[in-house]
Design a protein around this motif. Sequence first.
Motif, short mmCIF file in Angstrom:
data_model
loop_
_atom_site.label_atom_id
_atom_site.label_comp_id
_atom_site.label_asym_id
_atom_site.label_seq_id
_atom_site.Cartn_x
_atom_site.Cartn_y
_atom_site.Cartn_z
N VAL A 70 -17.24 109.50 14.72
CA VAL A 70 -17.18 108.33 13.85
C VAL A 70 -15.72 107.95 13.57
N ALA A 71 -14.89 108.98 13.34
CA ALA A 71 -13.48 108.69 13.04
C ALA A 71 -12.82 107.97 14.22
N ARG A 80 -24.70 99.59 7.17
CA ARG A 80 -23.61 100.28 6.45
C ARG A 80 -22.87 101.19 7.42
N TRP A 81 -21.59 100.99 7.55
CA TRP A 81 -20.82 101.86 8.45
C TRP A 81 -20.78 103.27 7.87
N PRO A 82 -21.02 104.32 8.70
CA PRO A 82 -21.03 105.68 8.16
C PRO A 82 -19.65 106.09 7.64
N ALA A 83 -19.64 106.61 6.44
CA ALA A 83 -18.40 107.19 5.92
C ALA A 83 -18.24 108.56 6.55
N LEU A 84 -17.02 109.04 6.62
CA LEU A 84 -16.80 110.38 7.15
C LEU A 84 -17.51 111.37 6.24
N ALA A 85 -18.02 112.44 6.86
CA ALA A 85 -18.70 113.51 6.13
C ALA A 85 -20.06 113.07 5.61
N GLU A 86 -20.38 111.79 5.84
CA GLU A 86 -21.71 111.34 5.47
C GLU A 86 -22.69 111.73 6.56
N ALA A 138 -32.20 114.64 14.85
CA ALA A 138 -32.66 113.28 14.56
C ALA A 138 -31.64 112.53 13.71
N ASP A 139 -31.06 113.22 12.73
CA ASP A 139 -30.04 112.56 11.90
C ASP A 139 -28.83 112.14 12.74
N ALA A 140 -28.47 113.01 13.68
CA ALA A 140 -27.34 112.67 14.54
C ALA A 140 -27.67 111.45 15.40
N LEU A 141 -28.92 111.35 15.82
CA LEU A 141 -29.32 110.19 16.63
C LEU A 141 -29.32 108.91 15.80
N VAL A 142 -29.73 109.02 14.54
CA VAL A 142 -29.64 107.84 13.67
C VAL A 142 -28.18 107.41 13.54
N LEU A 143 -27.32 108.40 13.35
CA LEU A 143 -25.89 108.10 13.25
C LEU A 143 -25.40 107.40 14.52
N LEU A 144 -25.88 107.89 15.66
CA LEU A 144 -25.48 107.29 16.93
C LEU A 144 -25.89 105.82 17.00
N THR A 145 -27.11 105.51 16.56
CA THR A 145 -27.53 104.10 16.59
C THR A 145 -26.63 103.26 15.67
N ARG A 146 -26.15 103.86 14.60
CA ARG A 146 -25.30 103.10 13.67
C ARG A 146 -23.96 102.74 14.30
N VAL A 147 -23.38 103.67 15.04
CA VAL A 147 -22.08 103.35 15.65
C VAL A 147 -22.24 102.57 16.96
N LEU A 148 -23.44 102.57 17.51
CA LEU A 148 -23.71 101.78 18.71
C LEU A 148 -24.01 100.31 18.36
N ALA A 149 -24.52 100.09 17.15
CA ALA A 149 -25.06 98.78 16.78
C ALA A 149 -24.09 97.61 16.97
N PRO A 150 -22.78 97.75 16.69
CA PRO A 150 -21.91 96.59 16.89
C PRO A 150 -21.88 96.11 18.34
N PHE A 151 -22.10 97.04 19.28
CA PHE A 151 -21.99 96.69 20.70
C PHE A 151 -23.35 96.33 21.30
N GLY A 161 -18.83 96.24 4.50
CA GLY A 161 -19.00 95.59 3.20
C GLY A 161 -18.16 94.34 3.03
N ASP A 162 -17.48 93.90 4.11
CA ASP A 162 -16.64 92.71 4.01
C ASP A 162 -17.49 91.44 4.13
N ALA A 163 -16.98 90.36 3.55
CA ALA A 163 -17.60 89.04 3.75
C ALA A 163 -17.06 88.50 5.06
N VAL A 164 -17.96 88.28 6.03
CA VAL A 164 -17.51 87.92 7.38
C VAL A 164 -17.96 86.51 7.74
N LEU A 165 -17.01 85.74 8.25
CA LEU A 165 -17.31 84.44 8.83
C LEU A 165 -17.05 84.55 10.33
N LEU A 166 -18.12 84.43 11.11
CA LEU A 166 -17.96 84.38 12.57
C LEU A 166 -18.28 82.94 12.96
#
Length: 732
Positions: free
Chosen positions: A638-639, A723-729, A687-700, A74-79
Motif C-alpha cells: 500500500v505504501a 476509502r484508500w487504505p491507511a497504513l497498518a489498517e 480474504a482480508d488481504a484480497l479485499v485490500l488488493l481490490t481497494r488498491v486495484l480499483a483506481p485502475f 477524501g478529497d473533493a474531486v472535479l474530473l
Amino acid sequence: MSETRPKYDPAAIEPARQAAWEEAGAYATPDPGEGREAVYVKPSSPFTSGNLHMGHVRDYSIGDAYARYRRTRGDAVLLGFGFDAFGLPAEMAAIDRGVRPADWVVESGERMLEQMKRLGYSFDYDRVFYSSDESQYRWSQWLFVTLLEAGLIYRDDATVDWCDSCRTTLAALQVEDGRCWRCHNPVRLIRRPTWFLRVVPFLEENDANLERFEKWDELSLKTQRYILGRTDGVELELSEPGGGEVTVFTPHRDDIGAARFVLASPRHPEVERWVGESKARAQLDELRSGGWERSARDASAVPLIDTGAVLTLGPRGGELPVFVSPIVDARFGPTAVLGIPSVDEADEAIAARVPALVEGGEGAVAGDAGPPAREARRYRASDFSIGRQRYWGTPIPIIDCEACGPVPVPVEELPVVLPRDVEPTGEGNPLAERRDFVDVDCPRCGGAARRETDTLDCHFDALWLWVPAAVPPEGRAEQMFSHPDLRRWLPSERLVAGNDSGSFVFDQRAVTKALRDLGPFAFLEDGEPFAGCLFHEMVVADGRKMSKHLGNVVDPDELVGRYGADTVRLAILYAAGPAKTLNWNDGAMRFAGRFLNNLWDYGLERFAAVESAPLDEEAEGDTGFMRERLAKWCDNGVARITDDLDELQMHKAVRNVTRLFERIQDYEKRVVERRGRLSRADAEALADALVLLTRVLAPFAPHISEALLIEAGREDDVELLGRWPALAEALS
Ligand SMILES: [Zn+2]
Ligand SMILES: [Zn+2]
C-alpha cells in the motif's frame, strides 16, 4: 466446486457497474467548499474527430486513476472535460462527408462520450462542453475584447499560404509539398493583416515560475523550456556612425572582441531605418512576403540581406556591417546579435557567404575584450497570429468601419453568432459571402461597416479551455470568469496531457497571467493555471505513428469489445511509464488479461472457502507469524502504490498491485506447506488481504474490483473501495 463459479466476463460486469455508477451519480462534482481539499484533474481536450484513439485512452486512464485515487483520500474531486470543437480538422472532416460542421461536431462528440463511458472513465459528464457552443464562444469573444482593450491583441501583417484556384488561405496542414490539399495547385505566400496575441510580456515570468514547480514532471518542464527557447548571455551598446546606440546580444560573452558583424531580425525595430531606400529594401520586402517564418534554419541557406549600415564596437573598435536574417528569430527572437564566426558555427556559415568577411580580418577589437557588457537573456518564444480565414471558428468580434477603424463589438452585444447553416466547400471563406453576417452598422458612429470575417484559430479557444469545467453549467452564461467556485477549483491540481500540448500549455500560462493582472484571476497570485502537470508520450505501433494510411491503427472499441475496459486500462498503464513512447503490442494486453482472470477465479474461490476453513487453535498459533508477515507485505504494498499514485507513475503502481497479489498467493502457499491447509484465521487473513488488493486495484480497474466483491457475496466490503487504505489498517 470452482466449475460452478462464473467466469470473468467483462462484457457482463462492466455495463452493469457503469449503470450503477450513473444511477448513483457517483461521479457528480461535489461542492468544493466543504473544507476538503479541492482537486481539479484536467485531462486533455480532444478535437471532435469522432473516434478516441489510443493516445486518448492513455491520457484518460492516467487522469481517471488519479481522480479515483484522490476521491478515496477524501478529497473533493472535479474530473472535468470538454471538446476543442472548432477548427480545421472538424471543418475538413465535415467537407469530406458533405455535412455541416455543426452537425458533425455533435455527432462525433456524442460518439466519443459513449466510448469514454464504455471505458469507465469517471468524468462528470454533466459538465461536458463544446468550445463551438454559442454559450462557450461568447466567452472566447469576451476574452478577445478584454485582451484587445488591454493592448495584448493587435493587428499586424502575417504571411499566409494562399491557393489561387480555391480562393482561400490554407493552414500549414493543408499544404502538402507546396501544393493545395484540395486542388493540388501550387500554393503561394501572401501578406495580409491578421490578429496577434502578445505573449512576450509574460515570458520572463513563465520562465521564472518553472523553477518553483514541484508537481510538474520532467517531460512537461522540458517542453516549456523548449518553447521559451531561452539563451543566457550578455548585451552591450554599439554606436551608430551618426550618433545613437543600438543594443546587441551575444551568448559568447568571452569573445565579444572577435565579433565580425551584426545580425538583426527582420522584426527588429531599427531594420526599417537601416535598409532605408536602398536595394536592400526590395530584398527585405521580398523576404517578408516570402514567409520567413518558414525559412530554413540552416545558416548556409537562410535568407541574408546586407543593409549597408554599420555599427561601431567600443571607442576604438572597428566597424561591424549589419545584416538582416530570420535565423536570428529562430535562435534568439526578434533581436540583434553579434556575429562571431570564430566561436559560433551558425555565424561561421553566415560569414562564409559574405566575401568581405571571408577575407581575413581579426575581429572588431583584436586582442581586446571589447566594451563593458551586462548579463542578459533572450527568448525565442514570440507573439503569434490568432486569426484564420476559415468558416468553422469563433467569429472575431470586430467591426471594420471606414471612419473609426476596427471597433470591438460591445461586450453586452456578444456573442457574434456564427451562422450554423453553412456547408463549407473548402473554397473561399463562406462567411465573407454572407451579406446577413458581413453588413452591420458601426457600434461607434452608426455608419455602414463590415464585420470581420476571419475567425479565431482554435488555439485561441484553447487558451481558456481549462476554465469551463470548474463552473457549474447553470453559472456559465453569466459567471464564466467570476463564479465563486473558480477560487476553490483553480489552479487545477493536475493537468494530464500529451507531450504535443506544450505550446497550448505555455500560452494558457501566459493568458492566465494577463487575466490575473486584469482582475478576473487576481486570486491566482503566480498566474499559473496548473499547480501540477504530467505529460505523457504518444502511443505508436511497430515503432511508427498510428495512421490509417499505414494500416496500423489500434481501435480502442475493438479492444474493449474483445478484452473488456479494465484489461485495456490496466494494459495501457502497465506497458510504459508516461515519459516513454508506448509501442503498442499485445504483450501488455495478455499480461493484464491474465492477471484479472486469475484474480477473479482465485478471489471467488478463496472468499468462498473462508467459512469452511476449520477452527484450529493450535494451527492458528503456529501460523501467527505468517499472518503478521502478510500484514507487513500488505502495508509495504500500500505504501508503494500510494507513492506511485501521488507521482502519477501508474506503470509502477500497477506493477506493485500485481506484486502484492503474488505475495498474497505466496503467503497461502507457505501456510499450506507448513500446516497442510489453512485454518479459519489464515483463510480470513487471506480474504482480508484480497479485499485490500481490490481497494488498491480499483483506481485502475474499477469494474472488476467492485464486481468481484459483489459476486463473492461481500457487499459490505464494497464501500471500502471508496476509502484508500491507511497504513497498518491492512489486516486489523
Ligand atoms: Zn486549392
Ligand atoms: Zn464608425
